[in-house]
Design an enzyme around this catalytic site. Structure first.
Site, PDB file in Angstrom:
ATOM      1  N   SER A  34       0.956  -1.163  -0.016  1.00 11.10           N
ATOM      2  CA  SER A  34      -0.020   0.107  -0.214  1.00 11.10           C
ATOM      3  C   SER A  34       0.912   1.368   0.103  1.00 11.10           C
ATOM      4  O   SER A  34       0.436   2.367  -0.254  1.00 11.10           O
ATOM      5  CB  SER A  34      -0.816  -0.034   0.983  1.00 11.10           C
ATOM      6  OG  SER A  34      -0.257  -0.217   2.340  1.00 11.10           O
ATOM      7  N   ASP A 324      -2.485   8.105   7.822  1.00 13.95           N
ATOM      8  CA  ASP A 324      -3.360   7.286   8.725  1.00 13.95           C
ATOM      9  C   ASP A 324      -2.629   6.572   9.773  1.00 13.95           C
ATOM     10  O   ASP A 324      -1.476   6.943   9.827  1.00 13.95           O
ATOM     11  CB  ASP A 324      -4.424   6.540   7.960  1.00 13.95           C
ATOM     12  CG  ASP A 324      -3.601   5.478   6.985  1.00 13.95           C
ATOM     13  OD1 ASP A 324      -2.222   5.356   7.337  1.00 13.95           O
ATOM     14  OD2 ASP A 324      -4.308   4.912   5.917  1.00 13.95           O
ATOM     15  N   HIS A 327       0.138   4.604   7.162  1.00 16.48           N
ATOM     16  CA  HIS A 327       0.876   5.315   5.891  1.00 16.48           C
ATOM     17  C   HIS A 327       1.299   6.749   6.340  1.00 16.48           C
ATOM     18  O   HIS A 327       0.776   7.275   7.215  1.00 16.48           O
ATOM     19  CB  HIS A 327      -0.004   5.416   4.522  1.00 16.48           C
ATOM     20  CG  HIS A 327      -0.730   3.800   4.489  1.00 16.48           C
ATOM     21  ND1 HIS A 327      -2.083   3.413   4.917  1.00 16.48           N
ATOM     22  CD2 HIS A 327      -0.013   2.928   3.866  1.00 16.48           C
ATOM     23  CE1 HIS A 327      -2.165   2.276   4.430  1.00 16.48           C
ATOM     24  NE2 HIS A 327      -1.035   1.823   4.049  1.00 16.48           N
TER      25      HIS A 327
END
Length: 358
Positions: A34, A324, A327
Site C-alpha cells: 500500500s 493514517d 501510511h
C-alpha cells in the site's frame, strides 16, 4: 523559511527542467504494497481500499486508491524521470501503455498468505505474474523485435517497497497467523529474504535489470502499533518490534550485492528508508514537520486504522508524518523520493539518477 518549502522548491525546479525534455528512462515499473499501490485494490474484493476521500484529498485526480493524501514515492520518482505516473495494471486499458505499470497491492506482502484475512490482494509472486503477462502479451504489440523489448526492459527502472505487511498483517498477528509460533525472528527474516531473492531472480529472467528495493520502515513507530500497546512500552516507539524488523533490513545489503554480482548486467540498489523514517519521527522539526505521532486523518478504532470516509483531515497535512495509522503523508514521500533520486548514500550504491545512466 522551513526545510519543507525548500524541498518542494527543489522538486518543482527539477520538474521544470523535465517538462521540456524527453524521459530519462523508457518506463517505471512499480511493485509492492500500500505504500506504492495506486489503485489496484480498487477492483479487488478486499477491505484494504483507499478509493474514497479523504485519501487523495491533495492529489490532482482525487481519491484514486493511493493510501495517502497526495503522491507516493513512486509518483515522485516518475515525475523526476519525466514519465507519467505508472497506472495500476488492474484498473486501466492497457493497449497503448509503454511507460510502465504499477502492480502494487495494499495489505499484501512477500509471502502468499500475508493479508489474506482482509480479502484478495496481489502478493509479490502474483504481481510478477502480471509483469510476465506485460512482457509476453502487452509489450510485444508495441516493440518490433525481441531485441527492442530486451533493450527497453534493460533501461527501465523497477522499484519495490514490500515486506512491511509480512510483519504487520502476519508475523505480529499471533491470533490470526501461526507464523511467529513456527519461526523465531531471525529465521522468519531469512524466510522473507530467501523468498525475495527468488522473486528478484524471476524479475531478472523476465528482463528487469535496474531494480531498487526499499527497506521496511520503522513499523514499531506507526500509530496502529503504538496506540494499541500504549501502556506496554516506554517512549514514542515499540523498539522491540523495530528490532525484529531490522533483521530483515540487515539481510538486504548482502542479498542485493550478491544478485548484482551473479546476475549478469543487473544492478540492485538499496533504498535506506528505515533510518530516515526513524529520524524524522524522532526529530520532526529537522524535516519541516510538527507532528510525528498522530494520524492526520480521523481513523477508525481511535487512531489505529484507516481513514473514516469523508471526514475532513487535519488542516496542515504537510506538517504531519503520518496520514493514517499505517501510511505517511505526501510530504514524507517527497523527501524519500528526492533523496533516492539524488543521494547515493541514501539509495546505494547508486542513486536513481546514476542508475539510469549505467
Amino acid at each position: 523559511m522551513t526545510s519543507m518549502p525548500l524541498i518542494f522548491l527543489s522538486i518543482f525546479l527539477h520538474l521544470g527542467i523535465l517538462i521540456h525534455s524527453s524521459p530519462l528512462a523508457p518506463a517505471l515499473y512499480v511493485l509492492g504494497d500500500s505504500l506504492f499501490d495506486s489503485g489496484n485494490n480498487n477492483i479487488l474484493p478486499t477491505l484494504a481500499k483507499a478509493d474514497y476521500l479523504p485519501y487523495g484529498v491533495h492529489f490532482v485526480k482525487g481519491a484514486t486508491g493511493r493510501f495517502t493524501n497526495g503522491r507516493t514515492v513512486a509518483d515522485f520518482i516518475a515525475e523526476f524521470i519525466g514519465l507519467p505516473y505508472s497506472p495500476p495494471y488492474m484498473s486501466i486499458w492497457r493497449s497503448t501503455q509503454v511507460t510502465g505499470f504499477n502492480y502494487a497491492s495494499g495489505s499484501c506482502g512477500i509471502l502468499p498468505e500475508t493479508g489474506d484475512r482482509f480479502g484478495k490482494c496481489l502478493n509479490l509472486q502474483e504481481q510478477i505474474d502480471l509483469f510476465q503477462r506485460t512482457v509476453l502479451s502487452d509489450l510485444p504489440k508495441h516493440l518490433e523485435s525481441s531485441y527492442d523489448l530486451s533493450e527497453y526492459l534493460s533501461k527501465s527502472i523497477f522499484i519495490l517497497s514490500i515486506g512491511s505487511n509480512d510483519y504487520i498483517n502476519n508475523y505480529l498477528q499471533p491470533n490470526l497467523y501461526n507464523t511467529s509460533k513456527h519461526y523465531p525472528p531471525q529465521p522468519f527474516a531469512q524466510l522473507l529474504v530467501d523468498a525475495l531473492s527468488q522473486a528478484f531472480e524471476r524479475l531478472y529472467s523476465l528482463g528487469a535489470r535496474k531494480i531498487v528495493m526499499f527497506e521496511i520502515g520503522p513499523i514499531g513507530c506507526i500509530p496502529s502499533i503504538t496506540r494499541k500497546v500504549r501502556n506496554k512500552h516506554n517512549g514514542q516507539c515499540v523498539e522491540e518490534i523495530n528490532q525484529i524488523v531490522s533483521l530483515f533490513n540487515q539481510g538486504l545489503p548482502a542479498l542485493l550485492k550478491n544478485l548484482t554480482s551473479t546476475l549478469q548486467g543487473s544492478t540492485f540498489v538499496l533504498g535506506q528508508a528505515n533510518f530516515l523514517g526513524y529520524d524524522a519521527i524522532k526529530h520532526p522539526s529537522n524535516y519541516g514537520l510538527i507532528d510525528s505521532e498522530t494520524p492526520c486523518c480521523t481513523t477508525w478504532e481511535n487512531g489505529t486504522s484507516g481513514c473514516i470516509p469523508l471526514l475532513p483531515p487535519c488542516p496542515h497535512a504537510y506538517q504531519h508524518f503520518f496520514w493514517d495509522a499505517f501510511h505517511l503523508t505526501e510530504t514524507v514521500y517527497s523527501v524519500v523520493a528526492t533523496r533516492c533520486f539524488n543521494d547515493a548514500s541514501f539509495c546505494s550504491p547508486f542513486n536513481i539518477k546514476q542508475l539510469i545512466q549505467l
